[in-house]
Motif scaffolding. Structure first.
Motif, PDB file in Angstrom:
ATOM      1  N   UNK A 146       8.583  22.570 -11.013  1.00 39.45           N
ATOM      2  CA  UNK A 146       9.560  22.556  -9.676  1.00 39.45           C
ATOM      3  C   UNK A 146       9.602  23.424  -9.077  1.00 39.45           C
ATOM      4  N   UNK A 147       9.828  24.716  -9.941  1.00 40.42           N
ATOM      5  CA  UNK A 147       9.844  25.900  -9.257  1.00 40.42           C
ATOM      6  C   UNK A 147       8.465  26.309  -8.553  1.00 40.42           C
ATOM      7  N   UNK A 148       7.335  26.265  -9.144  1.00 43.60           N
ATOM      8  CA  UNK A 148       6.039  26.295  -8.348  1.00 43.60           C
ATOM      9  C   UNK A 148       6.091  25.511  -7.158  1.00 43.60           C
ATOM     10  N   UNK A 149       6.471  24.169  -7.288  1.00 42.50           N
ATOM     11  CA  UNK A 149       6.457  23.328  -5.902  1.00 42.50           C
ATOM     12  C   UNK A 149       7.336  23.843  -4.949  1.00 42.50           C
ATOM     13  N   UNK A 150       8.558  24.483  -5.385  1.00 45.43           N
ATOM     14  CA  UNK A 150       9.566  24.811  -4.416  1.00 45.43           C
ATOM     15  C   UNK A 150       9.093  26.041  -3.633  1.00 45.43           C
ATOM     16  N   UNK A 151       8.301  27.099  -4.513  1.00 45.94           N
ATOM     17  CA  UNK A 151       7.904  28.073  -3.949  1.00 45.94           C
ATOM     18  C   UNK A 151       6.732  27.909  -2.966  1.00 45.94           C
ATOM     19  N   UNK A 152       5.782  27.082  -3.321  1.00 41.23           N
ATOM     20  CA  UNK A 152       4.468  26.475  -2.457  1.00 41.23           C
ATOM     21  C   UNK A 152       5.072  25.900  -1.334  1.00 41.23           C
ATOM     22  N   UNK A 153       6.142  25.211  -1.230  1.00 45.51           N
ATOM     23  CA  UNK A 153       6.672  24.471   0.096  1.00 45.51           C
ATOM     24  C   UNK A 153       7.351  25.713   0.882  1.00 45.51           C
ATOM     25  N   UNK A 154       7.878  26.636   0.179  1.00 47.39           N
ATOM     26  CA  UNK A 154       8.568  27.944   1.015  1.00 47.39           C
ATOM     27  C   UNK A 154       7.449  28.676   1.749  1.00 47.39           C
ATOM     28  N   UNK A 155       6.671  28.961   1.044  1.00 46.15           N
ATOM     29  CA  UNK A 155       5.502  29.469   1.604  1.00 46.15           C
ATOM     30  C   UNK A 155       4.651  28.850   2.604  1.00 46.15           C
ATOM     31  N   UNK A 156       4.502  27.762   2.474  1.00 45.71           N
ATOM     32  CA  UNK A 156       3.802  26.863   3.489  1.00 45.71           C
ATOM     33  C   UNK A 156       4.897  26.801   4.965  1.00 45.71           C
ATOM     34  N   UNK A 157       6.104  26.785   4.590  1.00 46.70           N
ATOM     35  CA  UNK A 157       7.045  26.569   5.833  1.00 46.70           C
ATOM     36  C   UNK A 157       6.882  27.981   6.477  1.00 46.70           C
ATOM     37  N   UNK A 158       6.846  29.308   5.617  1.00 50.51           N
ATOM     38  CA  UNK A 158       6.632  30.358   6.208  1.00 50.51           C
ATOM     39  C   UNK A 158       5.393  30.483   7.159  1.00 50.51           C
ATOM     40  N   UNK A 159       4.569  30.297   6.358  1.00 52.64           N
ATOM     41  CA  UNK A 159       2.812  30.262   7.108  1.00 52.64           C
ATOM     42  C   UNK A 159       3.133  29.493   8.531  1.00 52.64           C
ATOM     43  N   UNK A 160       3.633  28.186   8.359  1.00 53.62           N
ATOM     44  CA  UNK A 160       3.786  27.516   9.609  1.00 53.62           C
ATOM     45  C   UNK A 160       4.589  28.011  10.632  1.00 53.62           C
TER      46      UNK A 160
END
Length: 202
Positions: A146-160
């Motif tokens: 869950x932590x990895x998924x949240x971190x990945x989503x946060x990085x994806x949002x920052x990248x976008x």
């Protein structure tokens, strides 16, 4: 020389009596105790509840005892006599539920609960039988995922957001470059016209 009918009849009667006595002795002799372990291997995770399921049968009143054996040592979990008493170890207080068929339920499993669980069923005539269940306890990895998924989503949002910002900057730069030549052309024309006016005066 043939045996007389009276001797033959006596033999039949003695044989019948012997069989009856043997059957009566067999019925009066206490039978053994049987134990069935339907699930000898159990896999679970931390904080889960498990059921150590067994099924025993005997003619008399049985005494059931459960023990836990692991690398940390041997611990007696519970011992009870059907319809008589229940002794639960202080280590497993409020964590064990017993059932009439010999099964027990363990609550809130931890890493130290992994190991071998031995059950001993002893009937009142002294006959015993044994069973073993192996329990494997694993750590919960869902929180890490869950932590990895949240971190990945946060990085994806920052990248976008960064991509959108770079696109806006690039668009603004193109608009600025399109407007700049027109301004420079207008300034050069005004300079040239003033230069001609200055020459004509002289």
């Amino acid at each position: 020389m043939r045996p007389s009918r009276g001797c033959r009849g006596r033999g039949v009667v003695v044989g019948t009596v012997t069989l009856c006595l043997a059957a009566g002795w067999a019925l009066q002799t206490p039978g053994g105790v049987s134990l069935v372990v339907p699930q000898p291997n159990i896999n679970t995770t931390v904080s889960q509840n498990i059921l150590l399921s067994v099924e025993y049968s005997c003619r008399g009143v049985a005494t059931i005892e459960w023990k836990h054996v692991s690398s940390w040592g041997t611990t007696k979990i519970v011992e009870w006599k059907s319809g008589n008493y229940i002794n639960i170890s202080s280590v497993y207080k409020d964590r064990v539920t017993t059932f009439e068929n010999g099964s027990i339920q363990l609550l809130n499993m931890g890493m130290r609960d992994a190991g071998y669980y031995f059950i001993t069923v002893t009937e009142e005539y002294g006959t015993s039988t044994y069973g073993t269940i192996i329990v494997n306890v694993y750590e919960v990895i869902y929180e890490d995922l869950h932590f990895v998924a949240v971190l990945f989503a946060f990085l994806a949002a920052v990248s976008a957001i960064l991509i959108c910002f770079m696109w806006l900057c690039n668009k603004s730069l193109h608009l600025f470059q399109k407007k700049t030549p027109h301004k420079l052309t207008g300034i050069s024309l005004r300079v040239q016209s003033r230069h001609r006016v200055f020459k004509s005066e002289f």
